[in-house]
Design a protein around this motif. Structure first.
Motif, PDB file in Angstrom:
ATOM      1  N   LEU A 324     -75.100  90.771 -46.268  1.00  0.00           N
ATOM      2  CA  LEU A 324     -75.476  90.598 -47.669  1.00  0.00           C
ATOM      3  C   LEU A 324     -74.300  90.023 -48.454  1.00  0.00           C
ATOM      4  CD1 LEU A 324     -77.298  94.017 -48.253  1.00  0.00           C
ATOM      5  CD2 LEU A 324     -78.349  91.776 -47.839  1.00  0.00           C
ATOM      6  N   GLY A 325     -74.587  89.640 -49.682  1.00  0.00           N
ATOM      7  CA  GLY A 325     -73.545  89.094 -50.527  1.00  0.00           C
ATOM      8  C   GLY A 325     -72.514  90.136 -50.926  1.00  0.00           C
ATOM      9  N   SER A 326     -71.270  89.692 -51.083  1.00  0.00           N
ATOM     10  CA  SER A 326     -70.184  90.571 -51.483  1.00  0.00           C
ATOM     11  C   SER A 326     -69.156  89.751 -52.263  1.00  0.00           C
ATOM     12  CB  SER A 326     -69.555  91.230 -50.250  1.00  0.00           C
ATOM     13  OG  SER A 326     -68.566  92.155 -50.633  1.00  0.00           O
ATOM     14  N   VAL A 327     -67.982  90.333 -52.416  1.00  0.00           N
ATOM     15  CA  VAL A 327     -66.904  89.672 -53.154  1.00  0.00           C
ATOM     16  C   VAL A 327     -65.615  89.810 -52.358  1.00  0.00           C
ATOM     17  CG1 VAL A 327     -65.515  89.712 -55.272  1.00  0.00           C
ATOM     18  CG2 VAL A 327     -67.984  90.124 -55.383  1.00  0.00           C
ATOM     19  N   SER A 328     -64.827  88.765 -52.295  1.00  0.00           N
ATOM     20  CA  SER A 328     -63.550  88.804 -51.602  1.00  0.00           C
ATOM     21  C   SER A 328     -62.566  89.702 -52.349  1.00  0.00           C
ATOM     22  CB  SER A 328     -62.965  87.397 -51.487  1.00  0.00           C
ATOM     23  OG  SER A 328     -61.603  87.440 -51.115  1.00  0.00           O
ATOM     24  N   PHE A 329     -61.918  90.609 -51.635  1.00  0.00           N
ATOM     25  CA  PHE A 329     -60.870  91.425 -52.250  1.00  0.00           C
ATOM     26  C   PHE A 329     -59.749  90.546 -52.799  1.00  0.00           C
ATOM     27  CE2 PHE A 329     -62.501  94.983 -49.574  1.00  0.00           C
ATOM     28  CZ  PHE A 329     -62.591  95.961 -50.556  1.00  0.00           C
ATOM     29  N   GLU A 330     -59.439  89.472 -52.083  1.00  0.00           N
ATOM     30  CA  GLU A 330     -58.298  88.637 -52.439  1.00  0.00           C
ATOM     31  C   GLU A 330     -58.606  87.704 -53.601  1.00  0.00           C
ATOM     32  OE1 GLU A 330     -54.521  87.106 -52.435  1.00  0.00           O
ATOM     33  OE2 GLU A 330     -55.278  88.800 -51.265  1.00  0.00           O
ATOM     34  N   SER A 331     -59.688  86.912 -53.491  1.00  0.00           N
ATOM     35  CA  SER A 331     -59.971  85.876 -54.505  1.00  0.00           C
ATOM     36  C   SER A 331     -60.934  86.327 -55.586  1.00  0.00           C
ATOM     37  CB  SER A 331     -60.546  84.638 -53.820  1.00  0.00           C
ATOM     38  OG  SER A 331     -61.852  84.912 -53.315  1.00  0.00           O
ATOM     39  N   ARG A 332     -61.682  87.403 -55.323  1.00  0.00           N
ATOM     40  CA  ARG A 332     -62.742  87.905 -56.213  1.00  0.00           C
ATOM     41  C   ARG A 332     -63.911  86.928 -56.328  1.00  0.00           C
ATOM     42  NH1 ARG A 332     -59.828  92.261 -58.439  1.00  0.00           N
ATOM     43  NH2 ARG A 332     -58.196  92.532 -56.877  1.00  0.00           N
ATOM     44  N   GLU A 333     -63.972  85.992 -55.385  1.00  0.00           N
ATOM     45  CA  GLU A 333     -65.060  85.022 -55.349  1.00  0.00           C
ATOM     46  C   GLU A 333     -66.206  85.552 -54.481  1.00  0.00           C
ATOM     47  OE1 GLU A 333     -65.308  82.141 -57.005  1.00  0.00           O
ATOM     48  OE2 GLU A 333     -63.406  82.630 -57.992  1.00  0.00           O
ATOM     49  N   PRO A 334     -67.435  85.064 -54.733  1.00  0.00           N
ATOM     50  CA  PRO A 334     -68.575  85.498 -53.906  1.00  0.00           C
ATOM     51  C   PRO A 334     -68.401  85.078 -52.449  1.00  0.00           C
ATOM     52  CG  PRO A 334     -69.311  84.451 -55.943  1.00  0.00           C
ATOM     53  CD  PRO A 334     -67.853  84.182 -55.847  1.00  0.00           C
ATOM     54  N   VAL A 335     -68.642  85.997 -51.528  1.00  0.00           N
ATOM     55  CA  VAL A 335     -68.595  85.731 -50.089  1.00  0.00           C
ATOM     56  C   VAL A 335     -69.657  86.601 -49.422  1.00  0.00           C
ATOM     57  CG1 VAL A 335     -66.142  85.122 -50.014  1.00  0.00           C
ATOM     58  CG2 VAL A 335     -66.847  87.513 -49.736  1.00  0.00           C
ATOM     59  N   LYS A 336     -69.792  86.464 -48.136  1.00  0.00           N
ATOM     60  CA  LYS A 336     -70.635  87.362 -47.362  1.00  0.00           C
ATOM     61  C   LYS A 336     -69.830  88.609 -46.994  1.00  0.00           C
ATOM     62  CE  LYS A 336     -74.436  84.975 -47.185  1.00  0.00           C
ATOM     63  NZ  LYS A 336     -75.693  85.493 -47.824  1.00  0.00           N
ATOM     64  N   ALA A 337     -70.509  89.744 -46.879  1.00  0.00           N
ATOM     65  CA  ALA A 337     -69.838  90.988 -46.527  1.00  0.00           C
ATOM     66  C   ALA A 337     -69.232  90.893 -45.134  1.00  0.00           C
ATOM     67  CB  ALA A 337     -70.827  92.157 -46.584  1.00  0.00           C
ATOM     68  N   ALA A 338     -68.163  91.650 -44.913  1.00  0.00           N
ATOM     69  CA  ALA A 338     -67.498  91.669 -43.615  1.00  0.00           C
ATOM     70  C   ALA A 338     -68.439  92.224 -42.545  1.00  0.00           C
ATOM     71  CB  ALA A 338     -66.235  92.517 -43.694  1.00  0.00           C
ATOM     72  N   TYR A 339     -68.210  91.797 -41.306  1.00  0.00           N
ATOM     73  CA  TYR A 339     -69.011  92.311 -40.189  1.00  0.00           C
ATOM     74  C   TYR A 339     -68.099  92.951 -39.167  1.00  0.00           C
ATOM     75  CZ  TYR A 339     -71.962  92.646 -36.074  1.00  0.00           C
ATOM     76  OH  TYR A 339     -72.637  93.123 -34.972  1.00  0.00           O
ATOM     77  N   GLU A 340     -68.394  94.181 -38.797  1.00  0.00           N
ATOM     78  CA  GLU A 340     -67.723  94.885 -37.707  1.00  0.00           C
ATOM     79  C   GLU A 340     -68.787  95.181 -36.654  1.00  0.00           C
ATOM     80  OE1 GLU A 340     -64.438  96.629 -37.355  1.00  0.00           O
ATOM     81  OE2 GLU A 340     -63.765  95.121 -38.788  1.00  0.00           O
ATOM     82  N   ARG A 341     -68.417  95.121 -35.398  1.00  0.00           N
ATOM     83  CA  ARG A 341     -69.347  95.464 -34.322  1.00  0.00           C
ATOM     84  C   ARG A 341     -70.082  96.751 -34.678  1.00  0.00           C
ATOM     85  NH1 ARG A 341     -65.888  96.005 -29.545  1.00  0.00           N
ATOM     86  NH2 ARG A 341     -65.235  97.848 -30.663  1.00  0.00           N
ATOM     87  N   SER A 342     -71.416  96.727 -34.594  1.00  0.00           N
ATOM     88  CA  SER A 342     -72.163  97.857 -35.121  1.00  0.00           C
ATOM     89  C   SER A 342     -73.476  98.058 -34.369  1.00  0.00           C
ATOM     90  CB  SER A 342     -72.442  97.648 -36.613  1.00  0.00           C
ATOM     91  OG  SER A 342     -73.023  98.792 -37.181  1.00  0.00           O
ATOM     92  N   ASP A 343     -74.195  99.085 -34.786  1.00  0.00           N
ATOM     93  CA  ASP A 343     -75.477  99.449 -34.190  1.00  0.00           C
ATOM     94  C   ASP A 343     -76.630  98.873 -35.021  1.00  0.00           C
ATOM     95  OD1 ASP A 343     -74.274 101.364 -32.250  1.00  0.00           O
ATOM     96  OD2 ASP A 343     -73.782 102.460 -34.078  1.00  0.00           O
ATOM     97  N   VAL A 344     -77.820  98.901 -34.435  1.00  0.00           N
ATOM     98  CA  VAL A 344     -79.035  98.529 -35.149  1.00  0.00           C
ATOM     99  C   VAL A 344     -79.779  99.778 -35.606  1.00  0.00           C
ATOM    100  CG1 VAL A 344     -81.270  97.362 -34.959  1.00  0.00           C
ATOM    101  CG2 VAL A 344     -79.243  96.372 -33.881  1.00  0.00           C
TER     102      VAL A 344
END
Length: 392
Positions: A324-344
């Motif tokens: 989903l949509g998120s915001v960069s911690f560094e630039s504060r610009e719109p980005v996609k949320a981070a992805y970590e290996r995860s379950d369904v």
């Protein structure tokens, strides 16, 4: 008082559990502890991490010659994935260039509020502790509580009643849960094979679309005697303590005791459990019985002798392969949320973790009521109380 605490991070060297207050003389079956940890790792829809880890509890203290000795129990669960993170998450300063930042917070996760709370410039350290990987330490501690409860005539198990839009609607017997839990191959831990296959379809649908799916698990405590918990003080009610224990698990957003949700839309005559009296005492030690168990084994904050039932409503995992949509911690610009290996889907695993929390809660309250520095003393006190109930 029975107390426990956990420590450790998702990609750290190990997870740690500390359990104090266990009476001496409780037999500790390490094979049982290992199977409980194995159960937490099972279920259709688990991610790649479960193919890396083979959780085993290494008991450091408090157990000698196969039984508890009344001292605090300390145990560790090694993270096999640590070898891939040792330079990324060192205890010392290390090389900052190797740090693996979580650069954009994931909606639904602790990432953003945690980073703001602790003034981190990324969410790595928040993710590491907020991860449900921590629940393996709870399961290890809970398995020891289960072993104590087993000696006192109480068993705690779980089953899945809903995944996505698919729900188990029929009634069930305790023996069905026992049989389902004993299976060597875990799909979604639903007692009904046909419904389980439909649940699998929900997981497959989420997997195909890069999404995740939640559901509902139910924990059942069988053999709980009358009188655990009290109405006397708000923070000593059994239902309140169980609700807090299960709600504390990662991704649980609601807890239901008995028929709590549908009771709100029903008439009292269809909700409350009529009372009858039997010639012989039942498993909980009392002759008073009920034909149904809408109360979930608890009335007025006190166990009533029926099975204690607690449902946890699990939200979908917040790490999405289609972020989903998120915001960069560094630039504060719109980005996609981070992805970590995860379950369904983790509903079956969450049920096992909830078993641990229910077992730890019940074990603590039973020790508070019956006391005892040794299992023999606790059992003797419980036996006397059951005799009192049967003679009432």
């Amino acid at each position: 008082m029975l107390r426990f605490a956990t420590a450790g991070e998702s990609h750290g060297e190990a997870l740690v559990a500390l359990l104090s207050g266990m009476p001496a003389g409780v037999p500790v079956d390490e094979t049982f502890v290992a199977r409980e940890l194995w159960r937490r790792q099972q279920g259709y829809g688990r991610g790649g991490r479960m193919r890396i880890e083979t959780d085993t509890a290494h008991i450091l203290s408090g157990v000698r010659h196969g039984a508890t000795i009344g001292a605090p129990i300390a145990l560790t669960i090694a993270n096999r994935d640590w070898k891939n993170w040792e330079e990324i998450l060192p205890v010392g300063a290390g090389d900052p260039a190797k740090h693996k930042a979580v650069a954009s917070p994931r909606p639904g996760h602790a990432d953003l509020p945690g980073a703001l709370k602790y003034n981190f410039r990324d969410a790595r350290y928040v993710l590491e502790r907020a991860s449900a990987r921590e629940s393996s330490a709870r399961v290890a501690a809970g398995s020891l509580a289960k072993l104590l409860l087993r000696e006192l005539g109480v068993e705690v198990l779980s089953h899945v009643v809903r995944v996505g839009a698919v729900e188990l609607t029929r009634g069930y017997q305790w023996e069905e849960i026992v049989s389902s839990t004993a299976r060597e191959t875990v799909l979604l831990n639903c007692i009904d094979p046909e419904v389980e296959q439909q649940m699998k379809g929900e997981v497959d649908r989420a997997l195909r679309t890069g999404d995740t799916v939640g559901g509902v698990f139910e924990v059942v405590a069988h053999g709980v005697p009358v009188g655990i918990g009290t109405h006397a003080n708000w923070d000593e009610r059994l239902d309140g303590l169980l609700a807090q224990a299960v709600m504390s698990l990662q991704a649980v957003k609601a807890v239901e005791l008995g028929r709590g949700v549908t009771a709100a839309e029903s008439m009292g005559s269809t909700v409350h459990d009529a009372i009858s009296y039997a010639d012989e005492a039942n498993g909980s030690g009392t002759r008073f019985t009920r034909e149904r168990n809408n109360a979930g084994g608890i009335e007025g904050g006190i166990s009533n002798g029926e099975d204690v039932t607690v449902r946890g409503y699990l939200k979908p995992i917040s790490t999405l392969r289609r972020p989903l949509g998120s915001v960069s911690f560094e630039s504060r610009e719109p980005v996609k949320a981070a992805y970590e290996r995860s379950d369904v889907c983790v509903v079956p695993a969450a049920g096992v973790a909830a078993e641990a929390m229910v077992a730890l809660t019940l074990a603590r309250l039973m020790l508070e009521k019956f006391g005892g520095d040794s299992l023999q003393e606790t059992s003797r006190n419980l036996k006397s109380y059951r005799e009192q109930l049967a003679a009432y």
